[in-house]
Design a protein around this motif. Sequence first.
Motif, PDB file in Angstrom:
ATOM      1  N   LEU A 107       2.849  12.371 -89.994  1.00 50.59           N
ATOM      2  CA  LEU A 107       3.496  11.065 -89.900  1.00 50.59           C
ATOM      3  C   LEU A 107       4.963  11.164 -90.333  1.00 50.59           C
ATOM      4  O   LEU A 107       5.275  11.921 -91.247  1.00 50.59           O
ATOM      5  N   PRO A 108       5.860  10.420 -89.715  1.00 53.37           N
ATOM      6  CA  PRO A 108       7.275  10.491 -90.095  1.00 53.37           C
ATOM      7  C   PRO A 108       7.500  10.153 -91.567  1.00 53.37           C
ATOM      8  O   PRO A 108       6.833   9.287 -92.143  1.00 53.37           O
ATOM      9  N   ASN A 109       8.488  10.830 -92.155  1.00 52.47           N
ATOM     10  CA  ASN A 109       8.838  10.607 -93.562  1.00 52.47           C
ATOM     11  C   ASN A 109       9.435   9.224 -93.774  1.00 52.47           C
ATOM     12  O   ASN A 109       9.052   8.488 -94.674  1.00 52.47           O
ATOM     13  N   GLY A 110      10.409   8.860 -92.957  1.00 52.41           N
ATOM     14  CA  GLY A 110      10.982   7.520 -93.008  1.00 52.41           C
ATOM     15  C   GLY A 110      12.220   7.350 -93.866  1.00 52.41           C
ATOM     16  O   GLY A 110      12.805   6.263 -93.902  1.00 52.41           O
ATOM     17  N   ASN A 111      12.627   8.396 -94.587  1.00 53.48           N
ATOM     18  CA  ASN A 111      13.857   8.306 -95.385  1.00 53.48           C
ATOM     19  C   ASN A 111      15.076   8.664 -94.542  1.00 53.48           C
ATOM     20  O   ASN A 111      14.976   9.502 -93.647  1.00 53.48           O
ATOM     21  N   GLN A 113      15.588   4.841 -96.303  1.00 53.50           N
ATOM     22  CA  GLN A 113      15.194   3.467 -95.962  1.00 53.50           C
ATOM     23  C   GLN A 113      16.036   2.496 -96.778  1.00 53.50           C
ATOM     24  O   GLN A 113      16.435   2.806 -97.904  1.00 53.50           O
ATOM     25  N   PRO A 114      16.343   1.340 -96.175  1.00 52.24           N
ATOM     26  CA  PRO A 114      16.018   0.921 -94.809  1.00 52.24           C
ATOM     27  C   PRO A 114      16.892   1.639 -93.789  1.00 52.24           C
ATOM     28  O   PRO A 114      17.919   2.200 -94.136  1.00 52.24           O
ATOM     29  N   GLY A 115      16.465   1.592 -92.553  1.00 58.04           N
ATOM     30  CA  GLY A 115      17.240   2.224 -91.494  1.00 58.04           C
ATOM     31  C   GLY A 115      16.365   2.628 -90.335  1.00 58.04           C
ATOM     32  O   GLY A 115      15.154   2.393 -90.332  1.00 58.04           O
ATOM     33  N   PRO A 116      16.946   3.272 -89.306  1.00 54.53           N
ATOM     34  CA  PRO A 116      16.199   3.605 -88.093  1.00 54.53           C
ATOM     35  C   PRO A 116      15.046   4.575 -88.335  1.00 54.53           C
ATOM     36  O   PRO A 116      14.027   4.498 -87.638  1.00 54.53           O
ATOM     37  N   LYS A 117      15.181   5.487 -89.288  1.00 56.79           N
ATOM     38  CA  LYS A 117      14.085   6.422 -89.550  1.00 56.79           C
ATOM     39  C   LYS A 117      12.877   5.698 -90.134  1.00 56.79           C
ATOM     40  O   LYS A 117      11.724   6.047 -89.827  1.00 56.79           O
ATOM     41  N   PHE A 118      13.133   4.720 -90.980  1.00 61.01           N
ATOM     42  CA  PHE A 118      12.033   3.948 -91.545  1.00 61.01           C
ATOM     43  C   PHE A 118      11.402   3.056 -90.478  1.00 61.01           C
ATOM     44  O   PHE A 118      10.170   2.920 -90.417  1.00 61.01           O
ATOM     45  N   TYR A 120      11.231   3.748 -87.346  1.00 59.97           N
ATOM     46  CA  TYR A 120      10.436   4.664 -86.516  1.00 59.97           C
ATOM     47  C   TYR A 120       9.106   4.971 -87.191  1.00 59.97           C
ATOM     48  O   TYR A 120       8.052   5.007 -86.533  1.00 59.97           O
ATOM     49  N   LYS A 121       9.130   5.183 -88.499  1.00 57.58           N
ATOM     50  CA  LYS A 121       7.900   5.457 -89.248  1.00 57.58           C
ATOM     51  C   LYS A 121       6.892   4.320 -89.050  1.00 57.58           C
ATOM     52  O   LYS A 121       5.712   4.564 -88.760  1.00 57.58           O
ATOM     53  N   LEU A 122       7.344   3.085 -89.210  1.00 54.84           N
ATOM     54  CA  LEU A 122       6.437   1.946 -89.097  1.00 54.84           C
ATOM     55  C   LEU A 122       5.915   1.777 -87.672  1.00 54.84           C
ATOM     56  O   LEU A 122       4.739   1.441 -87.469  1.00 54.84           O
ATOM     57  N   ARG A 123       6.774   2.017 -86.690  1.00 50.05           N
ATOM     58  CA  ARG A 123       6.304   1.956 -85.298  1.00 50.05           C
ATOM     59  C   ARG A 123       5.261   3.032 -85.041  1.00 50.05           C
ATOM     60  O   ARG A 123       4.259   2.809 -84.353  1.00 50.05           O
ATOM     61  N   TRP A 124       5.499   4.212 -85.591  1.00 49.61           N
ATOM     62  CA  TRP A 124       4.574   5.334 -85.388  1.00 49.61           C
ATOM     63  C   TRP A 124       3.217   5.005 -86.015  1.00 49.61           C
ATOM     64  O   TRP A 124       2.167   5.295 -85.444  1.00 49.61           O
ATOM     65  N   MET A 125       3.233   4.380 -87.171  1.00 43.57           N
ATOM     66  CA  MET A 125       1.981   4.011 -87.833  1.00 43.57           C
ATOM     67  C   MET A 125       1.212   2.978 -87.003  1.00 43.57           C
ATOM     68  O   MET A 125      -0.032   3.010 -86.951  1.00 43.57           O
ATOM     69  N   ASP A 165      12.157   3.813-104.661  1.00 43.41           N
ATOM     70  CA  ASP A 165      13.022   3.559-103.512  1.00 43.41           C
ATOM     71  C   ASP A 165      12.706   4.450-102.322  1.00 43.41           C
ATOM     72  O   ASP A 165      13.383   4.385-101.296  1.00 43.41           O
ATOM     73  N   ASP A 166      11.684   5.289-102.446  1.00 40.12           N
ATOM     74  CA  ASP A 166      11.346   6.234-101.391  1.00 40.12           C
ATOM     75  C   ASP A 166      10.526   5.557-100.297  1.00 40.12           C
ATOM     76  O   ASP A 166       9.701   4.680-100.572  1.00 40.12           O
ATOM     77  N   ALA A 167      10.745   5.986 -99.048  1.00 36.51           N
ATOM     78  CA  ALA A 167      10.001   5.414 -97.917  1.00 36.51           C
ATOM     79  C   ALA A 167       8.505   5.638 -98.050  1.00 36.51           C
ATOM     80  O   ALA A 167       7.703   4.877 -97.480  1.00 36.51           O
ATOM     81  N   LEU A 168       8.092   6.644 -98.818  1.00 38.45           N
ATOM     82  CA  LEU A 168       6.677   6.973 -98.946  1.00 38.45           C
ATOM     83  C   LEU A 168       5.869   5.888 -99.649  1.00 38.45           C
ATOM     84  O   LEU A 168       4.653   5.810 -99.456  1.00 38.45           O
TER      85      LEU A 168
END
Length: 257
Positions: A107-111, A113-118, A120-125, A165-168
Amino acid sequence: MHIATFNINGIKARLPRLLEWLDETQPDVACLQEIKTSDDTFPVKDIEAAGYGVIWHGQKGFNGVAILARGQTPVEVRRGLEGEVEDEHSRYLEADVNGVRIASIYLPNGNPQPGPKFDYKLRWMKRLRDRAAEIWAEEVPAVLAGDYNVIPRDVDTYSVKAMADDALMQPESRAAYRRLLNDGWTDALLTRHPAGGVWTFWDYQMNAWPRDAGFRIDHLLLSPSAADRLADAQVDRDFRGREKASDHAPVWVKLKM
């Protein structure tokens, strides 16, 4: 049936450790993440020499997942998740082994965050949940195994403050993970260790391994018919302390068949 998941953090760099682990523990199925190699440079001959058939979904230098099965080749069911045709990340592979549907998930890390990587993580989930619902509808024993990059609860990390504060462990990440559990999937390691304090990852930095400053992000989710067969679920913690180890430890479940 002994099913394991192991973020290997570069299969070519960690190949001796992987082969060592396979020889010592002999899982029936091993799901690998972060193989970090293209399809044509995957060390298939070494894996086969160790007694395992293998399928893989590679990506040069990043991501990549594989499924190994002892004495046989997994029967591939799906490669990648639907929902974003432009997504070229190699993060999902699904196969049947001995009547059990098994997915290897990175699963994507997402860091940061906030931002496009985060986002993407939520969409992937969400895409993963959609696929999990399809598997559920087939009513087959299933194990969704991998590095989810989600710390589900406060007791699943050495320090809530350090990870705040981590995306995890953002509320949105945790909520997406809980939705999978609420759909009826069983977190195998949580079932065996409900009090928490069991880690699967220790960073290479800040002396994390000697300080035991870890957290739990590698999970095996079981469908109802697989959960009914749960015999045990544990972490092969000692392998994290070996020379040139991955920063993750293998995690496994045993199902009564």
